[in-house]
Design a protein around this motif. Structure first.
Motif, PDB file in Angstrom:
ATOM      1  N   VAL A 142       9.418   1.509  -6.668  1.00 36.81           N
ATOM      2  CA  VAL A 142       8.330   2.817  -6.703  1.00 36.81           C
ATOM      3  C   VAL A 142       7.243   2.385  -6.187  1.00 36.81           C
ATOM      4  CG1 VAL A 142       7.070   4.449  -8.080  1.00 36.81           C
ATOM      5  CG2 VAL A 142       9.653   3.666  -8.565  1.00 36.81           C
ATOM      6  N   VAL A 143       6.597   2.998  -5.114  1.00 37.39           N
ATOM      7  CA  VAL A 143       5.566   2.417  -4.363  1.00 37.39           C
ATOM      8  C   VAL A 143       4.758   4.025  -4.109  1.00 37.39           C
ATOM      9  CG1 VAL A 143       4.325   1.514  -2.428  1.00 37.39           C
ATOM     10  CG2 VAL A 143       6.715   0.692  -3.224  1.00 37.39           C
ATOM     11  N   HIS A 144       3.421   4.039  -4.537  1.00 36.14           N
ATOM     12  CA  HIS A 144       2.481   5.186  -4.406  1.00 36.14           C
ATOM     13  C   HIS A 144       1.484   4.889  -3.499  1.00 36.14           C
ATOM     14  CE1 HIS A 144       4.588   7.263  -7.904  1.00 36.14           C
ATOM     15  NE2 HIS A 144       4.185   6.292  -8.701  1.00 36.14           N
ATOM     16  N   PHE A 145       1.401   5.987  -2.814  1.00 33.50           N
ATOM     17  CA  PHE A 145      -0.096   5.892  -1.697  1.00 33.50           C
ATOM     18  C   PHE A 145      -0.919   6.711  -2.095  1.00 33.50           C
ATOM     19  CE2 PHE A 145       3.739   4.143   0.582  1.00 33.50           C
ATOM     20  CZ  PHE A 145       3.309   3.173   1.196  1.00 33.50           C
ATOM     21  N   GLN A 146      -2.068   6.354  -2.049  1.00 34.33           N
ATOM     22  CA  GLN A 146      -3.265   7.245  -2.128  1.00 34.33           C
ATOM     23  C   GLN A 146      -4.335   7.353  -0.904  1.00 34.33           C
ATOM     24  OE1 GLN A 146      -6.270   6.834  -5.296  1.00 34.33           O
ATOM     25  NE2 GLN A 146      -5.702   8.778  -6.041  1.00 34.33           N
ATOM     26  N   LEU A 147      -4.219   8.327  -0.269  1.00 36.12           N
ATOM     27  CA  LEU A 147      -4.993   8.165   1.112  1.00 36.12           C
ATOM     28  C   LEU A 147      -6.330   8.684   0.963  1.00 36.12           C
ATOM     29  CD1 LEU A 147      -2.050   9.501   3.508  1.00 36.12           C
ATOM     30  CD2 LEU A 147      -2.718   7.389   2.701  1.00 36.12           C
TER      31      LEU A 147
END
Length: 453
Positions: free
Chosen positions: A410-415
């Motif tokens: 699980v890898v989240h990205f916050q741009l």
């Protein structure tokens, strides 16, 4: 040895509870009744819906399995099986009906493996993409004629040669620096496809499918993209040539995942042909244009393979139980392969979802995008990868990710929004929660961006 013991344990887990099934060829009305029966037996984990109608007006029914049927749960992958695309290739049709009843019965009896699969995966089963062709084939009194008639739809069109030809565009782009993923459809594509094809394309656009298989007959092999060869003709002679995708090794693993779980496909021999490990690149076997398998990969986020499951396109009724037992574990194991690689959410600084963000993996020249809920799924082999999420109006974010052999990472990205003169900018077409309460500065209509305060 440990690999075979593990496989044996999984098979025993499936056989711990035996579902009561009937093995016979289902005509259209019987197929519909069978689907409604499963829906009635497991109403809380199933949904029956139609994606459209055939040329002759028969519904293309899909049976969904989920712990929340009808609802997409963010970071829960969507999976599909499609069968009976060629009307006279009928084993897949019967296998999906058996699979539907099996999933229902095993869930009701508390089978842990099946319960976890349904809770963690949204599964869609389309038993017949070509119900009109099936009826033509089934009406033949002689078995040999059943194998020879009903392949096409009621308009005489081969549905697996009827999807927009994105391969030609992709091969052109390879030479000229264009994209090989999410290729736009030609302007007049709707006028070139049959009702069944149109229904399936609209279905693909409505769900962010991650993994799929298309069930055929006439051979016994797991076939993976590309189906259309890059170079097909040399000095007027057509040649079969291997045409790998950027995800070639992954596709081989997916195909072997089915082949090695099958009763005997992995032995490599079938119907007079020889396929090492029971798998083949489509174009190296024979090249075809406008197929559904390649279309999935080039137009959507979905990775699809084609399963040829029987030497006989229309097997005798007495053979159906044997074929089910040979394919049961493989059908389940293939669905489980949707849980690998990486997955997560793409959001902005205010935790609003970012749909359509591009997920790029360094060294793998094929991107996927986040769905409308902001979640993404990128199937990958075990290893360490450099992954970048990007979207117009945002600063790209790159992370180093290690993928293990069991389950997805699980890898989240916050741009962060891109700024001009300390003001965030986004596309003029952007709407949604991120824009609420923001005052838009008036700029010329021709401007590509709007500056948001």
């Amino acid at each position: 040895m440990s690999q075979w013991l593990c496989l044996l344990g999984r098979v025993l887990l499936l056989t711990k509870v035996a579902a009561s099934v009937n093995f016979f060829h289902h005509g259209y009305e019987e197929l519909v009744q069978a689907l409604f029966n499963v829906k009635g037996s497991c109403p809380y984990i199933t949904r029956l819906y139609s994606i459209g109608r055939s040329v002759q007006g028969r519904h293309l029914y899909v049976l969904e399995f989920s712990d929340y049927p009808g609802i997409h749960e963010p970071t829960e992958p969507e999976f599909k099986y499609v069968a009976n695309m060629h009307g006279n290739e009928v084993l897949g049709r019967e296998l999906l009906l058996q699979l539907a009843e099996f999933l229902c019965e095993e869930y009701r009896h508390g089978n842990q493996r099946i319960t976890e699969l349904i809770h963690e995966t949204r599964i869609h089963l389309l038993p017949s993409m070509n119900p009109d062709g099936y009826e033509v084939s089934a009406a033949q009194s002689q078995r040999a004629l059943r194998d020879l008639t009903g392949r096409n739809n009621a308009n005489g069109v081969d549905l697996n040669r009827n999807f927009p030809d994105l391969n030609t565009i992709m091969y052109y782009n390879e030479k000229n620096g264009g994209s090989n993923h999410h290729i736009p459809l030609p302007d007049n594509w709707r006028n070139q496809v049959e009702p069944e094809t149109l229904a399936v394309i609209q279905w693909m656009k409505s769900y962010n499918f991650v993994l799929s298989a298309n069930l055929h007959g006439g051979a016994v092999v797991a076939n993976y993209p590309y189906d259309k060869a890059h170079e097909q003709r040399i000095r007027g002679i057509w040649h079969a040539t291997n045409s790998p995708t950027p995800d070639d090794e992954l596709f081989k693993k997916l195909a072997k995942g089915y082949s090695y779980a099958h009763g005997w496909m992995h032995r490599g021999t079938n119907c007079g042909d020889f396929f090492p490990d029971g798998i083949t690149n489509g174009a190296s076997w024979y090249s075809l244009s406008k197929g559904m398998q390649d279309f999935n990969y080039l137009f959507t986020n979905c990775f699809e393979i084609t399963l040829e499951l029987s030497c006989n396109k229309f097997p005798a009724q007495e053979d159906l139980e044997f074929e089910w037992l040979a394919n049961r574990e493989a059908l389940i194991a293939y669905i489980e392969q949707v849980h690998q690689g990486i997955k997560g959410m793409v959001t902005d600084e205010n935790n609003n979802k970012v749909a359509g963000a591009v997920i790029s993996v360094a060294g793998v020249g094929h991107d996927i995008t986040s769905g409308e809920h902001g979640d993404y799924f990128r199937l990958l082999l075990p290893g360490t990868y450099t992954v970048t999420a990007s979207s117009d109006g945002y600063q790209p974010q790159t992370q180093t990710v290690t993928v293990g052999p069991a389950g997805p990472t699980v890898v989240h990205f916050q741009l962060k929004q891109t700024t001009v003169n300390n003001h965030p900018i986004r596309k003029a077409s952007d709407k949604g929660p991120a824009n609420k309460g923001l005052h838009k500065k008036v700029v010329p209509r021709a401007a590509q961006w709007e500056i948001l305060r």
